[in-house]
Design a protein around this motif. Structure first.
Motif, PDB file in Angstrom:
ATOM      1  N   THR A 158      19.435  50.113  24.349  1.00 48.01           N
ATOM      2  CA  THR A 158      19.693  48.807  23.750  1.00 48.01           C
ATOM      3  C   THR A 158      20.701  48.920  22.611  1.00 48.01           C
ATOM      4  O   THR A 158      20.964  49.997  22.090  1.00 48.01           O
ATOM      5  CB  THR A 158      18.378  48.185  23.232  1.00 48.01           C
ATOM      6  OG1 THR A 158      18.607  46.830  22.857  1.00 48.01           O
ATOM      7  CG2 THR A 158      17.807  48.974  22.059  1.00 48.01           C
ATOM      8  N   ASN A 159      21.301  47.762  22.258  1.00 45.44           N
ATOM      9  CA  ASN A 159      22.225  47.608  21.131  1.00 45.44           C
ATOM     10  C   ASN A 159      23.474  48.478  21.263  1.00 45.44           C
ATOM     11  O   ASN A 159      24.049  48.917  20.266  1.00 45.44           O
ATOM     12  CB  ASN A 159      21.528  47.915  19.798  1.00 45.44           C
ATOM     13  CG  ASN A 159      22.321  47.371  18.606  1.00 45.44           C
ATOM     14  OD1 ASN A 159      22.778  46.233  18.627  1.00 45.44           O
ATOM     15  ND2 ASN A 159      22.497  48.193  17.583  1.00 45.44           N
ATOM     16  N   SER A 192      18.784  46.432  28.090  1.00 45.24           N
ATOM     17  CA  SER A 192      18.771  45.075  27.556  1.00 45.24           C
ATOM     18  C   SER A 192      19.286  45.040  26.135  1.00 45.24           C
ATOM     19  O   SER A 192      19.259  46.038  25.404  1.00 45.24           O
ATOM     20  CB  SER A 192      17.336  44.518  27.597  1.00 45.24           C
ATOM     21  OG  SER A 192      16.841  44.495  28.926  1.00 45.24           O
ATOM     22  N   GLY A 193      19.806  43.865  25.745  1.00 49.93           N
ATOM     23  CA  GLY A 193      20.250  43.673  24.379  1.00 49.93           C
ATOM     24  C   GLY A 193      21.524  44.414  24.035  1.00 49.93           C
ATOM     25  O   GLY A 193      21.758  44.758  22.872  1.00 49.93           O
ATOM     26  N   ASN A 194      22.374  44.654  25.053  1.00 55.67           N
ATOM     27  CA  ASN A 194      23.685  45.272  24.820  1.00 55.67           C
ATOM     28  C   ASN A 194      24.702  44.142  24.722  1.00 55.67           C
ATOM     29  O   ASN A 194      25.062  43.545  25.727  1.00 55.67           O
ATOM     30  CB  ASN A 194      23.983  46.246  25.948  1.00 55.67           C
ATOM     31  CG  ASN A 194      22.945  47.353  26.001  1.00 55.67           C
ATOM     32  OD1 ASN A 194      22.894  48.205  25.121  1.00 55.67           O
ATOM     33  ND2 ASN A 194      22.078  47.316  27.007  1.00 55.67           N
ATOM     34  N   LEU A 195      25.177  43.858  23.505  1.00 53.65           N
ATOM     35  CA  LEU A 195      25.794  42.557  23.230  1.00 53.65           C
ATOM     36  C   LEU A 195      27.088  42.646  22.449  1.00 53.65           C
ATOM     37  O   LEU A 195      27.393  41.762  21.663  1.00 53.65           O
ATOM     38  CB  LEU A 195      24.808  41.672  22.455  1.00 53.65           C
ATOM     39  CG  LEU A 195      23.578  41.213  23.242  1.00 53.65           C
ATOM     40  CD1 LEU A 195      22.569  40.559  22.308  1.00 53.65           C
ATOM     41  CD2 LEU A 195      23.995  40.249  24.336  1.00 53.65           C
ATOM     42  N   ASP A 207      30.552  41.870  21.216  1.00 56.78           N
ATOM     43  CA  ASP A 207      31.316  40.638  21.423  1.00 56.78           C
ATOM     44  C   ASP A 207      32.800  40.850  21.173  1.00 56.78           C
ATOM     45  O   ASP A 207      33.526  39.906  20.863  1.00 56.78           O
ATOM     46  CB  ASP A 207      30.791  39.523  20.520  1.00 56.78           C
ATOM     47  CG  ASP A 207      30.901  39.880  19.036  1.00 56.78           C
ATOM     48  OD1 ASP A 207      30.587  39.005  18.222  1.00 56.78           O
ATOM     49  OD2 ASP A 207      31.297  41.024  18.723  1.00 56.78           O
ATOM     50  N   ARG A 260      19.458  40.055  28.741  1.00 54.67           N
ATOM     51  CA  ARG A 260      20.015  39.702  27.430  1.00 54.67           C
ATOM     52  C   ARG A 260      21.177  40.602  27.028  1.00 54.67           C
ATOM     53  O   ARG A 260      21.379  40.922  25.859  1.00 54.67           O
ATOM     54  CB  ARG A 260      18.909  39.693  26.369  1.00 54.67           C
ATOM     55  CG  ARG A 260      17.850  38.617  26.623  1.00 54.67           C
ATOM     56  CD  ARG A 260      16.786  38.611  25.553  1.00 54.67           C
ATOM     57  NE  ARG A 260      16.021  39.852  25.533  1.00 54.67           N
ATOM     58  CZ  ARG A 260      15.019  40.140  26.373  1.00 54.67           C
ATOM     59  NH1 ARG A 260      14.660  39.253  27.300  1.00 54.67           N
ATOM     60  NH2 ARG A 260      14.379  41.286  26.282  1.00 54.67           N
ATOM     61  N   ASN A 261      21.958  41.034  28.014  1.00 58.18           N
ATOM     62  CA  ASN A 261      23.253  41.651  27.766  1.00 58.18           C
ATOM     63  C   ASN A 261      24.318  40.560  27.875  1.00 58.18           C
ATOM     64  O   ASN A 261      23.996  39.389  28.081  1.00 58.18           O
ATOM     65  CB  ASN A 261      23.523  42.743  28.794  1.00 58.18           C
ATOM     66  CG  ASN A 261      22.381  43.740  28.893  1.00 58.18           C
ATOM     67  OD1 ASN A 261      22.192  44.564  28.006  1.00 58.18           O
ATOM     68  ND2 ASN A 261      21.609  43.676  29.978  1.00 58.18           N
ATOM     69  N   VAL A 262      25.605  40.927  27.770  1.00 56.95           N
ATOM     70  CA  VAL A 262      26.622  39.962  28.173  1.00 56.95           C
ATOM     71  C   VAL A 262      26.621  39.844  29.698  1.00 56.95           C
ATOM     72  O   VAL A 262      26.517  38.749  30.242  1.00 56.95           O
ATOM     73  CB  VAL A 262      28.002  40.354  27.630  1.00 56.95           C
ATOM     74  CG1 VAL A 262      29.054  39.349  28.101  1.00 56.95           C
ATOM     75  CG2 VAL A 262      27.972  40.389  26.101  1.00 56.95           C
ATOM     76  N   ASN A 305      21.163  36.974  30.738  1.00 54.98           N
ATOM     77  CA  ASN A 305      22.422  37.551  30.286  1.00 54.98           C
ATOM     78  C   ASN A 305      23.388  36.435  29.890  1.00 54.98           C
ATOM     79  O   ASN A 305      23.366  35.340  30.466  1.00 54.98           O
ATOM     80  CB  ASN A 305      23.009  38.432  31.381  1.00 54.98           C
ATOM     81  CG  ASN A 305      22.137  39.646  31.643  1.00 54.98           C
ATOM     82  OD1 ASN A 305      22.069  40.563  30.834  1.00 54.98           O
ATOM     83  ND2 ASN A 305      21.429  39.637  32.782  1.00 54.98           N
ATOM     84  N   LEU A 306      24.256  36.715  28.929  1.00 53.26           N
ATOM     85  CA  LEU A 306      25.112  35.670  28.374  1.00 53.26           C
ATOM     86  C   LEU A 306      26.266  35.286  29.276  1.00 53.26           C
ATOM     87  O   LEU A 306      26.915  34.269  29.038  1.00 53.26           O
ATOM     88  CB  LEU A 306      25.660  36.116  27.016  1.00 53.26           C
ATOM     89  CG  LEU A 306      24.615  36.392  25.939  1.00 53.26           C
ATOM     90  CD1 LEU A 306      25.294  36.747  24.627  1.00 53.26           C
ATOM     91  CD2 LEU A 306      23.678  35.198  25.755  1.00 53.26           C
TER      92      LEU A 306
END
Length: 334
Positions: A107-108, A129-132, A134, A160-162, A183-184
């Motif tokens: 993550t992250n 998850s949570g790899n975001l 931007d 919840r990634n991109v 996911n975004l």
């Protein structure tokens, strides 16, 4: 690492797993450098633990000034990198094989796991998850494959990634039993990749699409769920052929009305040199309750406004789908 890895060699931040063998993550780690696998025959068990990146910044590519990419490995921080080295990226790199990564979380990071020139390997029971990140240049993904073939991706969660999962020029992979959600952008992003099989996956509740195929041929999308995505459940964009889309549940998509809100959408722009998807089979899917259309075969008429119109003739086989509202040539939908 030692010359002969034991069955349970522990790993640490920035480790370079360059000897075949079994490795284990013995505790949660927060790292500023990726864990690297650069040799065949590495089996990494995360032991139920989490690998986090301290900062999901990006390595600059291309670099700001002329020359080779920067060697600052604190930049593009993926959690785990498989067969990826800055000094060989973009050149002819020998494949590695028989890599296994399982049983933990990443993550992250920029990418949770980034896989390059890797074949006959397996990625399973991971939560990515949570790899975001931007940053402008690149999307953050749970799992990304580049020029990697004949791999198995099974029973993972990419949330919840991109983007959840991405393939670039990666062929004949098996993707089964995974969950991509929230996911975004899209759950699965498939570009220039052929003869992959996606079966029994759940790609629901993503902001854009469940799965996006672009310039990808002869893939099988069979028995998946693609529900409640913001724009489309399944979309094929320009020059996809010989794909089989069968037995999927594609319902209640398009609530954000972003571009082509619908269930299963095939779209091209032949007037701009981007051929329509053609020769694909869309069969026995349940496609209902989508906000605008359930089934769509259309072409882009104007890029600035994304106006689209009905093509003159049907270019794909639509057969025995359960749908309510269709948009496309009159001879398309039975």
């Amino acid at each position: 690492m030692t010359a002969n890895a034991s069955p349970s060699t522990p790993v640490s931040c920035g480790g370079n797993l360059s000897v075949p063998g079994k490795y284990v993550l013995e505790s949660d780690l927060t790292c500023d450098k990726p864990l690297k696998i650069n040799v065949s025959g590495v089996h990494l068990d995360l032991g139920g633990h989490t690998l986090s990146c301290s900062s999901p910044e990006l390595w600059q590519f291309p670099p700001a000034s002329a020359g080779t990419p920067t060697n600052d490995l604190n930049k593009w921080i993926s959690g785990i990198e498989v067969n990826f080295r800055l000094d060989t990226f973009g050149s002819s790199v020998p494949n590695i094989s028989n890599v296994q990564i399982s049983n933990g979380s990443v993550t992250n990071c920029h990418d949770g796991i980034f896989v390059y020139h890797t074949v006959n390997s397996k990625f399973s029971h991971m939560e990515l998850s949570g790899n975001l990140s931007d940053a402008d240049c690149c999307f953050a993904r749970g799992l990304e494959l580049l020029e990697s073939h004949d791999n198995h991706i099974v029973n993972n969660e990419m949330m919840r990634n991109v983007q959840g999962l991405a393939f670039f020029y990666s062929d004949n992979n098996q993707v089964a039993g995974n969950r991509m959600a929230e996911n975004l952008d899209v759950g699965m992003y498939i570009v220039g990749s052929v003869e992959n099989t996606f079966s029994g996956n759940r790609s629901n509740d993503n902001i854009w699409s469940g799965i996006w195929l672009e310039g990808s041929d002869a893939n099988k999308i069979i028995g998946n769920e693609m529900n409640r995505n913001g724009d489309t459940g399944i979309i094929l964009v320009v020059e996809n052929s010989d794909n089989v889309i069968r037995g999927n549940q594609v319902n209640d998509n398009g609530y954000l009305d972003i571009l082509f809100p619908g269930g299963i959408v095939l779209v091209g722009a032949p007037d701009f040199g981007l051929p329509m998807p053609a020769g694909n089979t869309i069969q026995a899917n349940v496609v209902r309750g989508n906000v605008q259309y359930d089934l769509v075969e259309t072409k882009i008429l104007e890029f600035e406004t994304f106006d689209y119109v009905t093509p003159v003739a049907c270019s794909n086989l639509w057969k025995s789908n359960q749908s309510t509202v269709e948009f496309g040539p009159a001879d398309c939908f039975d």
